[in-house]
Design a protein around this motif. Sequence first.
Motif, short mmCIF file in Angstrom:
data_model
loop_
_atom_site.label_atom_id
_atom_site.label_comp_id
_atom_site.label_asym_id
_atom_site.label_seq_id
_atom_site.Cartn_x
_atom_site.Cartn_y
_atom_site.Cartn_z
N ASP A 43 3.41 13.35 6.09
CA ASP A 43 4.01 11.76 6.43
C ASP A 43 4.69 10.47 7.81
OD1 ASP A 43 1.53 12.17 4.83
OD2 ASP A 43 2.66 11.99 3.18
N GLU A 63 0.94 -1.38 -0.41
CA GLU A 63 -0.30 0.13 0.02
C GLU A 63 0.98 0.94 -0.12
OE1 GLU A 63 -2.38 0.83 4.00
OE2 GLU A 63 -4.16 1.52 2.03
N SER A 64 1.23 1.88 -0.99
CA SER A 64 1.30 3.04 -1.05
C SER A 64 1.29 4.31 -1.60
CB SER A 64 3.03 3.10 -1.75
OG SER A 64 2.37 2.89 -3.08
N TRP A 65 1.41 5.79 -1.20
CA TRP A 65 0.97 6.57 -2.07
C TRP A 65 1.36 6.16 -3.47
CZ3 TRP A 65 -2.72 9.95 0.59
CH2 TRP A 65 -2.65 9.92 1.70
N ARG A 87 -0.66 18.31 3.08
CA ARG A 87 -1.55 17.36 1.43
C ARG A 87 -2.27 18.01 1.33
NH1 ARG A 87 -2.70 12.43 6.00
NH2 ARG A 87 -1.09 11.79 6.47
N ARG A 116 -3.35 12.65 -5.69
CA ARG A 116 -2.32 11.47 -4.76
C ARG A 116 -3.53 10.84 -4.55
NH1 ARG A 116 2.58 10.77 -4.37
NH2 ARG A 116 3.02 11.24 -1.41
N ARG A 117 -3.13 9.02 -4.23
CA ARG A 117 -4.67 8.18 -3.32
C ARG A 117 -3.32 7.25 -2.74
NH1 ARG A 117 -10.59 7.20 -7.37
NH2 ARG A 117 -10.65 9.39 -7.16
N GLN A 118 -4.24 6.93 -2.17
CA GLN A 118 -3.41 5.44 -1.09
C GLN A 118 -3.89 3.98 -1.11
OE1 GLN A 118 -3.02 6.18 3.48
NE2 GLN A 118 -0.56 5.34 2.39
#
Length: 919
Positions: A263, A152-154, A285, A184-186
Amino acid sequence: MARYTVRETEEKWQAVWAERGTFRATEDPGRPKYYVLEMFPYPSGRLHVGHIRNYAIGDVVARYKRACGFNVLHPMGWDAFGLPAENAAIANRTHPGAWTFENIRVMGEQLRLVGLSYDWDREIATCTPDYYRHEQKLFLDFLKAGLAYRKESWVNWDPEDHTVLANEQVIEGRGWRTGAPVERRQLTQWFLKITAYAEELVAAIETLDRWPDRVRLMQHNWIGRSTGASMRFALKHRNDGLDVFTTRPDTLSGASFCAVAADHPLARELATGRPEVQDFIDECRRLGTSEEAIQTAEKTGFDTGLVALHPFDGRELPVYIANFVLMDYGTGAIFGCPAHDQRDLDFARKYGLPVRPAHWPRGVTPLDPEGDPAHAEILARHRQAFADHGLVIVPDDTAEGGVRGYLHILDTAFLPRDVALSEEGLSAAGKTIVAAARAEDAQAYDLCGLVPTGTVLSIAAAKDTAIAALADRDRGEAKTTYRLRDWGVSRQRYWGCPIPVVHCPDCGVVPVPEADLPVTLPDDVSFDQPGNPLDRHPTWKHTVCPSCGGAAVRETDTFDTFVESAWYFLRFCSPHSDRPFDEAAAKYWMPVDQYIGGIEHAVLHLLYSRFFTRALQACGYDTVDEPFAALMTQGMVVHETYADPDGAWVYPEEVEEREAGPVRARDGAPVTRGRLEKMSKSKKNVVGLEKVVETYGADTARLLLLSDSPPERDLEWSDAGIEGAWRFVNRVYRQVTEPQASLPAMDAPVPDAIGAAAQDLRRRTHKTIAAVDGDLQGFHFNRAIARLRALSNAIGDFRPADAADAWVLREALEALVRLLCPITPHLCEELWQVLGYGDLLTTHPWPEADAALAADAAVTLGVQVNGKLRSTITVPVDADRALAQAVALAEAPVRRAIGDKTVRKVIVVPNRIVNIVVG
RNA sequence: GCGGGUGUGGCGGAAUUGGUAGACGCGCCAGACUCAAAAUCUGGUUCUGGAAACAGAGUGUCGGUUCGACUCCGACCACCCGCACCA
């Protein structure tokens, strides 16, 4: 006068080549191989003439090498997965596959029109299970080798294409295809571990000596290797520490604060229960990553109240959360040294933090730098930090003669150079500092007492000193980091290669067994709503777990389409193999000896491919590490543009030249001529391929695309240009079919007595053979064509008078036809037959120049008087100095120029020049 | 901001290791052929002056090295490209 019937002729020879399999390649260990490859196209619709340049260049190389005796592999295929197919499917209510295969059909026909010497038996389309099943196998190999993983990551989310993008596919904060600002999404994504090869990939750039420097540099910058130190600050009242990466450990003594990314785990921890911290993080953010946002955003920070302890002197440093610190790079935490970093200085000013020089020659100044008014004054004046090669101004109170001297060292951006390096009035110590400063990157340091104050060190030595001191205290060590990130390959789209894994509620992520490959795309999909059709498909994703047999779902993401192009060059070596590639075939053909394509792939595709070959080796495949031994990046084909008064583009063929200027023919509306632009549908300046080929033939188009400009530069396509090329094609045709004399048989012996004019033509012929050969080897196609035009002109000027002359004419014509063959193959194949030969010129050996025949008997020298050209003289080759001098001095203009002045010296460079120095 | 590249006629571009700047093409001008046009062929075409011979200037700018510089060195200017909050 017989006109060249271009279309018939071209079709005839294309049929002959196809029928005889002239371009079919097979491994032959007895012959040297040559693999030439043009970046394969995405089948987006139709080709225009601008697209052809790349292929024309590759074809000349392939045909030339083939004639030189190489066993040439020259394949072509289709990079056929991609979003445009899906977008077209949505717009036209078709299937992406149908759209793609129709485009492949059309574009394949177009390429065949051009007479390119491809081995079409090796054609591949990456969207067929035949291709992508092997890609799935390679992915399973990567998975086994630990080179593919899920985390999982940005990620970069393209809101228009509804998919994730790799870092390489984000240009200035926007999606590379859509131009939409990236969000940007995770998300949980599949990654390929390209960072495992960061060092190798950057180090091996050096071996790519036949790549353009520009591309090598871009890859180098992209990988972004930085060396420095990884270190740990202890945190007061806490057991844990703060890990920091720095490239400037030598400035550690100037540290005045630490900062972490929003972060960063520490920031997150502090945010729980402290809304003001959370608020600040949220604000960071929101800022976004677009270029404008970054440039206009102020450096802001939030003082966490935590205190870090300096590893050398225990000094207390406040710890901030700062909006300019990136979690993605290094450790997501920094120390700030305002005296030597502009951004840190801005930050320090804003929050009232001390500015403490790390390299400051205390041995010279008697003042405590922290409270030094001179230092403060300098900072105020320049508002600049002393970056690594920055200015150090040293108040030198010990100067001799009562002069208060200042040393202005290094950075001449602020001060005139003479001031900067004046040693006048300085003390001996001052002079030492200046001398050290002149030695490139030397600085005076104190380094918290690690060295005697004012010790002059190079920056490199100071870094080593600081790192050694950190290691001594168990506080850090030398460390290299890279800007390169792992390659995110998951795409939430349909028209791509399915990722061959299954998600099982009990077993987790389970790879699809090799025996079950390929995982094929379902055909019955609908595009009536946004998002991934695979995910919505009623049955496709439901399957059983290969491990436990229970109900499970398939991965519905597909691969980034750059995965297909990262290994297609290997597949071409054995396109019908039931393995991804046959290792023996790849062993024979790889690496690609000459790769040709656009500069736009300087980092993306070329870097991925270099990674893939290495990753394959790690998986046990026997192949090369560098896939492309030589790279040529060709320029664009540009064409005129016109716009109407509303700014809308107008097709050039709709424009009419009137006295008052260009107008639109249809309604007489005035139009403005715009810049030369890259041919594109949107600018309405494309030139259709079929029309050009129909009117002038493929050879003429090829000739234009290769003449005029060097291949790496932009080339202007113009009506006048194509006419000019057409004239030359016809001229050569006429010269061979209607020669000035009746030509002797092709095997007629060399005549005994050859006249002077014929000797000249022979010499020209053999010189041209030698020169064109060199030009083709060096990709100077424009020069080769210029020389061939010159030879044609010489042939046109030649008036054969006897049988010997006719023999020489034949020799010249044959050379012209043979040398031109890689460029205009149909014409030359035809003329070869006209000259009486029964074999194919395409498979005929390349001509060789006879050096003796090419040698000049006489040479024309320039004669200068005081370096200024006054006359030219013709003397025998290698004439001695005395002769050249005597002839030169006898020239009337030379004597006039000398006048009554004395000849002081006569410089004679044999076969080059005579320069008479008078005064 | 950092890094890289490119500057030569009206235009695209040529010019080995420093040695006749402008090859070759496009465009333009003149001429031949033609009733005419197209096509083709011939000649000219860096700029300034000159009918010409010839003279002067000239490869982004300024300076340097050299008998001699588009080429090598230094400083600058313009344009293009890549990367960019990278510690």
